[in-house]
Design an enzyme around this catalytic site. Structure first.
Site, PDB file in Angstrom:
ATOM      1  N   ASP A 121      49.630  36.079  46.757  1.00 29.02           N
ATOM      2  CA  ASP A 121      48.774  37.252  46.648  1.00 29.02           C
ATOM      3  C   ASP A 121      47.302  36.840  46.581  1.00 29.02           C
ATOM      4  O   ASP A 121      46.433  37.543  47.103  1.00 29.02           O
ATOM      5  CB  ASP A 121      49.145  38.058  45.401  1.00 29.02           C
ATOM      6  CG  ASP A 121      48.281  39.300  45.244  1.00 29.02           C
ATOM      7  OD1 ASP A 121      48.350  40.177  46.117  1.00 29.02           O
ATOM      8  OD2 ASP A 121      47.526  39.386  44.247  1.00 29.02           O
TER       9      ASP A 121
ATOM     10  N   ASP B 297      48.375  45.163  50.884  1.00 33.45           N
ATOM     11  CA  ASP B 297      48.375  44.272  49.722  1.00 33.45           C
ATOM     12  C   ASP B 297      48.537  45.054  48.422  1.00 33.45           C
ATOM     13  O   ASP B 297      49.378  44.709  47.582  1.00 33.45           O
ATOM     14  CB  ASP B 297      47.086  43.464  49.705  1.00 33.45           C
ATOM     15  CG  ASP B 297      47.012  42.528  48.518  1.00 33.45           C
ATOM     16  OD1 ASP B 297      47.854  41.611  48.439  1.00 33.45           O
ATOM     17  OD2 ASP B 297      46.131  42.704  47.663  1.00 33.45           O
TER      18      ASP B 297
ATOM     19  N   ASP C  98      51.787  45.046  45.885  1.00 36.65           N
ATOM     20  CA  ASP C  98      51.543  44.567  44.522  1.00 36.65           C
ATOM     21  C   ASP C  98      52.115  45.526  43.492  1.00 36.65           C
ATOM     22  O   ASP C  98      52.816  45.120  42.551  1.00 36.65           O
ATOM     23  CB  ASP C  98      50.038  44.394  44.274  1.00 36.65           C
ATOM     24  CG  ASP C  98      49.523  43.055  44.748  1.00 36.65           C
ATOM     25  OD1 ASP C  98      50.344  42.207  45.157  1.00 36.65           O
ATOM     26  OD2 ASP C  98      48.297  42.846  44.710  1.00 36.65           O
TER      27      ASP C  98
ATOM     28  N   ASP D 248      46.375  35.283  50.300  1.00 32.19           N
ATOM     29  CA  ASP D 248      46.164  36.224  51.407  1.00 32.19           C
ATOM     30  C   ASP D 248      44.752  36.791  51.381  1.00 32.19           C
ATOM     31  O   ASP D 248      44.112  36.973  52.421  1.00 32.19           O
ATOM     32  CB  ASP D 248      47.224  37.329  51.427  1.00 32.19           C
ATOM     33  CG  ASP D 248      47.175  38.256  50.214  1.00 32.19           C
ATOM     34  OD1 ASP D 248      46.305  38.066  49.341  1.00 32.19           O
ATOM     35  OD2 ASP D 248      48.024  39.166  50.135  1.00 32.19           O
TER      36      ASP D 248
END
Length: 202
Positions: free
Chosen positions: A65, A85, A89, A68
């Site tokens: 995470d 994203d 998450d 990226d």
């Protein structure tokens, strides 16, 4: 609350790794999806009671995470990538807690309370970000983020530490969950008040 401090030593090595990822033509979106897969695997491991394995998988998820975003900043950050994203998450955040409830039914009430608290932090985060983007607000300390957001007691670093504690001490899930839910509630309250006062300004 701790993100502004941890980013100082996390970002430099991520920049180096992001450079090598770009050389291998690995995109930010590919890393986002791969991280999500590891998060799903962690959920399965928690459900089956393999908490040590789940911890490793969650740490990989959080590492990807961060990576990226570093790759995106070295190429061309996109609204689509930032959207993907943040969606994935939040699914992992709530999914991990759900997995602990599946692993032990006695955790269900505490898990439901914490997921409720997550809804508060997530909605206050995303609602403010949406309006802030429309009004072109800028937050200098969050320039490495896809979204303008309000800080709080429970940001990324605190959540990672919380997940580590859950995996190391799964028998203490109930008090840990209730404690973190209180911190999330405080974050939600401050975000709502702070966001409202900020958006009242012309």
């Amino acid at each position: 609350m701790l993100d502004r401090y941890t980013s100082r030593w996390v970002q430099p090595p991520l920049k180096v790794l992001a450079y090598h990822a770009r050389r291998e033509e690995i995109s930010a979106d590919q890393l986002t999806v791969l991280g999500f897969v590891f998060g799903l695997m962690a959920m399965v491991a928690i459900t089956l009671g393999h908490f040590e394995l789940a911890l490793v998988l969650l740490l990989i998820n959080r590492f990807l995470d961060g990576l990226d975003g570093a790759v995106a900043r070295q190429t061309q950050p996109s609204d689509a990538g930032g959207y993907l994203d943040i969606c994935l998450d939040f699914l992992i955040y709530s999914g991990v807690i759900w997995a602990f409830a599946l692993a032990e039914p006695a955790n269900a009430t505490a898990a439901a309370t914490l997921i409720f608290a997550f809804v508060g932090t997530g909605s206050s985060f995303l609602a403010f970000a949406a309006v802030a983007a429309r009004r072109s607000l800028v937050q200098p300390q969050a320039v490495h983020k896809s979204l303008y957001y309000l800080g709080g007691l429970t940001e990324g670093t605190e959540t990672i530490l919380f997940f580590v504690l859950l995996c190391l001490f799964p028998g203490a899930f109930v008090p840990l969950a209730y404690g973190f839910a209180v911190l999330c509630a405080m974050t939600t309250a401050t975000r709502i008040v702070g966001g409202y006062l900020t958006l009242r300004q012309p």
